[in-house]
Write an enzyme that holds these catalytic residues in place. Structure first.
Site: not given
Ligand SMILES: Cc1ncc(C[n+]2csc(CCOP(=O)(O)OP(=O)(O)O)c2C)c(N)n1
Ligand SMILES: [Mg+2]
Lengths: 422, 398
Positions: A144, A214
């Protein structure tokens, strides 16, 4: 309703205590589960049946303050509505429509954010990558602070940057870039640079079960960041017009979209390019006895509260004094939270003498605090009651507590009655 | 019993071995070879040899491919992984029946990481991860009822129903963190405290392939290396961050090499013997005072990112199916175990019963108490005199 009748009501009307409040909530729950036949006037307004929404072509084209931006800016047609078309859209489709226009008309415009090339979590960017190409509509890594800073750089080169922060709760990692860099770019470069072409869209407010990260409404955190604008649309027409205005406004804008309205708020939306004014509140229901001011999702709770006040269902009737039911409440949508429309709000309060402010963010130093302070200093002698705030609890948004933390129609009704009866 | 050796014939592409990183890691779960016959006794150690492409190393040596195991430990791995998967499946069902609301991220497919990690660390070690946290919460001292109860938002929930799926903690597990990436520098801080307090233990700070691109992850790397902290940065690379594949989010998808001067290990995260071995290596490394280490697990999530994601719009059904049928950590281990004539049915049945019981217990637990709404914001006794509610009459006086 005139002041003397309110004064006499004040003596008659019993103050609602917390226990009354819980009775009110119980009454409402019974009503909504159908334990009791619907009131004569039909069901309470919900978002689906809201009168605030413009569900006909005629109404949509007559949206107050609408400014058409046709290809031919000098066309005599510019301010007419004949021949213009509308299409039924929900809020996310209207947001998408606005970005489609921005991308089509402005070759420098780009749209980026986490998963936006696939349409985004709320489908606001659905199909844009296919239509305008992946070099203009693209996914960013999960960063972000990077997204905001990158957008600032792009915009400082004069390009139109439309960034998405997936949830407004994730705007905090980008807070520094927005508050220190975007907001102050023009000022600290002595006007040589600016990031007016930056718009950061972000889904905001609660949906009932989002929990800690959220459900937040972070608009208040930006109040001190002069240089930024904060805009919150209430409906599809508003979203399209305000977003196009935000994208083209010569200042960086954070555009917070109430996520519960994405699907539930549906209107006829003009298909042409149009803008609605930033920095201007809109009076949705004119009134003379009390000003009810809010933005985003709570507008619909306010509408419900007004209907409960005017025609309380049988379960509530004993708690709503007859004398208050005819009160004429002025309902105002603030729309732009920063810089907020002081003139319109003061003008209204000067007439009504009473102000209730509703927001989903918590109370302490929320946007309502700023408005209340300004109103009491500018309209002190006109006030007939203390400015009243209906807000979320000053707690984090605990998952299982969300429905007790975020205010609803009953809390608005209670505050309106107390303020009328003060 | 040595028939295990028949399962895979070893191919040695010697020429390619010379080129660093030209070989890719393999993620099958059943390529381990027996190097001796299996002892009758469940607690007698014997040695197995991992597939030679189970690890890759960056600026360090790879962990040994020879691993000492016991029959009991493998059965325990199996039992724990099956139980964790059953728990996640129960959460899935509860969500679909609308008893769980909000956000819910399941780790089905990734069991070898959480179970392998827990099997190679001690209770003095600390773990912190993001929101895909249910198995860790149980393994680190929580209960299945406590996790399911939290998802359901009930009093038995480990955060009193305040946190939900993403926020579950135990004294050895620092959560369950919903802001992606934020947990990683916190992990560095935990490791600093361990070092400062002279506790010979390690911190495992986990994050995903998507999260690996947050700036604060790199900030944490730098601090940990600068101050030589006993921190293992564990990247659970399940190849996608929501709908964005690793290739589309990361300029360098060799996550174990992204620590600059911090050495790294990449490990097969679908094979529990390999993941346990990698964790053991990493733990020994940081406790020996070598400073931080990056540990990347190559793994896979079978389901969508969260309950609202079918998980098939950004990857093919065939890809998911292939991973499930050929690289599943539970099936892989089951295959060895059954080779020795030990049946797994009883374990499966017991796991199911345990989960069913936990589901009922969690469902029977009442909703949180009203006072939990305003507790735990400030330390008891130091809070402001009152917490203000939605409007003037709604006030909690402490
Ligand atoms: C600061 C922030 N940005 C965006 C999100 C939304 N979000 C939650 S999980 C995710 C993807 C994360 O992917 P990864 O790190 O590969 O973990 P996985 O879900 O594959 O376990 C996103 C974009 C969040 N929770 N916090
Ligand atoms: Mg991932």
């Amino acid at each position: 309703m005139t002041a003397p009748s309110i004064a006499s009501t004040a003596r008659a009307a019993k103050r609602l205590s917390p226990s009354t409040l819980s009775r009110l909530s119980v009454a409402r729950r019974c009503n909504s589960t159908g334990a009791e036949p619907p009131p004569a006037g039909g069901h309470l307004p919900s978002i689906a049946t809201s009168k605030i929404l413009r569900t006909t072509r005629e109404a949509a084209l007559r949206t107050p303050g609408i400014k058409w931006l046709d290809e031919d800016g000098n066309s005599p047609l510019q301010n007419t509505i004949g021949g213009r078309e509308t299409r039924k859209m929900n809020l996310y489709q209207a947001v998408r429509d606005a970005m489609g226009i921005a991308l089509a008309k402005d070759d420098t415009a780009i749209v980026f954010g986490e998963d936006v090339a696939f349409g985004g979590v709320f489908r606001c960017t659905m199909g844009l990558a296919e239509e305008f190409g992946r070099e203009r509509v693209f996914n960013t890594p999960l960063s972000e602070q990077g997204i905001a800073g990158f957008g600032i750089g792009v915009a400082s080169m004069g390009q139109t940057a439309i960034a998405e922060i997936q949830f407004s709760d994730y705007i905090f990692p980008a807070f520094d870039q927005l508050v220190n860099e975007a907001a102050k770019f023009r000022y600290r470069s002595g006007g040589q640079f600016n990031v007016g072409r930056l718009t950061v869209r972000t889904p905001s407010m609660s949906v009932g079960h989002g929990g800690l990260y959220h459900s937040q409404s972070p608009e208040g955190f930006f109040m001190g960041a002069s240089g930024l604008k904060i805009v919150v649309p209430r409906s599809p027409v508003q979203a399209k017009g305000l977003l196009l205005a935000s994208i083209r406004d010569p200042n960086p804008v954070i555009f917070m979209e109430p996520k519960i309205l994405y699907r539930s708020a549906v209107e006829q939306v003009p298909i042409d390019d149009f803008e609605l004014p930033l920095g201007r509140a809109e009076v949705l229901v004119p009134g003379a006895d009390l000003t009810l001011l809010t933005w985003g999702t709570p507008l619909y709770h306010c509408e419900t509260a007004l209907s409960l006040l005017a025609e309380p269902p049988a379960s509530l009737a004993p708690l709503v004094p007859e004398a208050l039911r005819g009160a004429r409440i002025e309902l105002i949508d603030l729309r732009t939270v920063l810089p907020w429309d002081v003139e319109s709000v003061i003008e209204s309060v000067q007439r009504t003498g009473r102000l209730v402010i509703v927001h989903e963010a918590s109370r302490t130093a929320g946007v309502g605090a700023e408005i209340a302070a300004e109103v009491q200093s500018r309209a002190f002698l006109k006030l007939l009651a203390p400015v009243r705030r209906v807000t979320a609890w000053d707690t984090p948004v605990g998952l299982q507590f969300e429905k007790f933390i975020i205010p609803d129609a009953i809390h608005v009704l209670d505050a309106v009655m107390e303020t009328l009866a003060f | 019993m040595s028939s295990l050796a028949r399962l895979r014939s070893r191919v040695l592409p010697t020429a390619r071995q010379l080129v660093p990183f030209a070989r890719s890691l393999q993620t099958s779960a059943d390529t381990t070879l027996l190097t001796q016959s299996i002892p009758e006794d469940g607690s007698t150690p014997f040695t197995v040899k991992l597939h030679e492409d189970s690890f890759r190393a960056y600026n360090t040596d790879a962990p040994s491919l020879d691993v000492e195991v016991t029959k009991d430990s493998l059965l325990k791995h199996y039992q724990t992984m099956v139980t964790m998967r059953r728990m996640e499946q129960a959460a899935d069902a509860l969500y679909k029946s609308k008893l769980i609301r909000g956000f819910c991220h399941l780790a089905i497919g990734q069991e070898a990481v959480s179970v392998g990690l827990e099997s190679s660390i001690t209770k003095d070690d600390m773990v912190i991860t993001a929101y895909r946290c249910h198995p860790f919460a149980v393994l680190r001292g929580g209960t299945i009822t406590g996790v399911l109860g939290e998802l359901l938002g009930r009093q038995v929930g480990m955060s009193n129903g305040k946190g939900g799926s993403m926020h579950i903690f135990t004294p050895r597990f620092f959560g369950g963190n919903g802001i992606v990436g934020a947990q990683v520098p916190v992990g560095a801080g935990i490791a600093f405290a361990q070092k400062y307090l002279e506790r010979p233990s390690a911190t495992f700070a986990l994050y995903g392939d998507g999260a690996s691109n947050q700036g604060q992850v790199f900030e944490a790397f730098n601090m940990a290396k600068l101050w030589n902290l006993p921190c293992v940065f564990v990247c659970e690379n399940n190849k996608y961050g929501m709908g964005t594949s690793a290739q589309r989010s990361s300029s360098n998808t060799e996550y174990f090499t992204r620590g600059d001067k911090i050495p790294g290990i990449q490990a097969n995260g679908m094979d529990i013997i390999a993941s346990a071995q990698a964790v053991k290596y990493a733990r020994d490394w940081v406790i020996a005072g070598n400073g931080p280490l990056l540990l990347e697990f190559v793994t896979y999530r079978y389901g969508g990112h969260s309950m609202s994601d079918p998980g098939t719009t950004y990857r093919t059904r065939e890809e998911v199916q292939r991973m499930r049928s050929t690289q599943d950590p539970i099936r892989g281990l089951q295959r060895y175990i059954e080779e020795w004539g030990v049946a797994t049915d009883a374990i499966d049945k017991a796991a199911k019963e345990e989960i069913d019981k936990a589901v009922e217990q969690a469902k029977a637990s009442p909703e949180p108490r009203a006072e939990d709404l305003w507790t735990d914001i400030y330390y008891k006794g130091t809070e402001p005199p009152l917490m203000r509610g939605r409007e003037r009459d709604e006030v909690h006086v402490y």
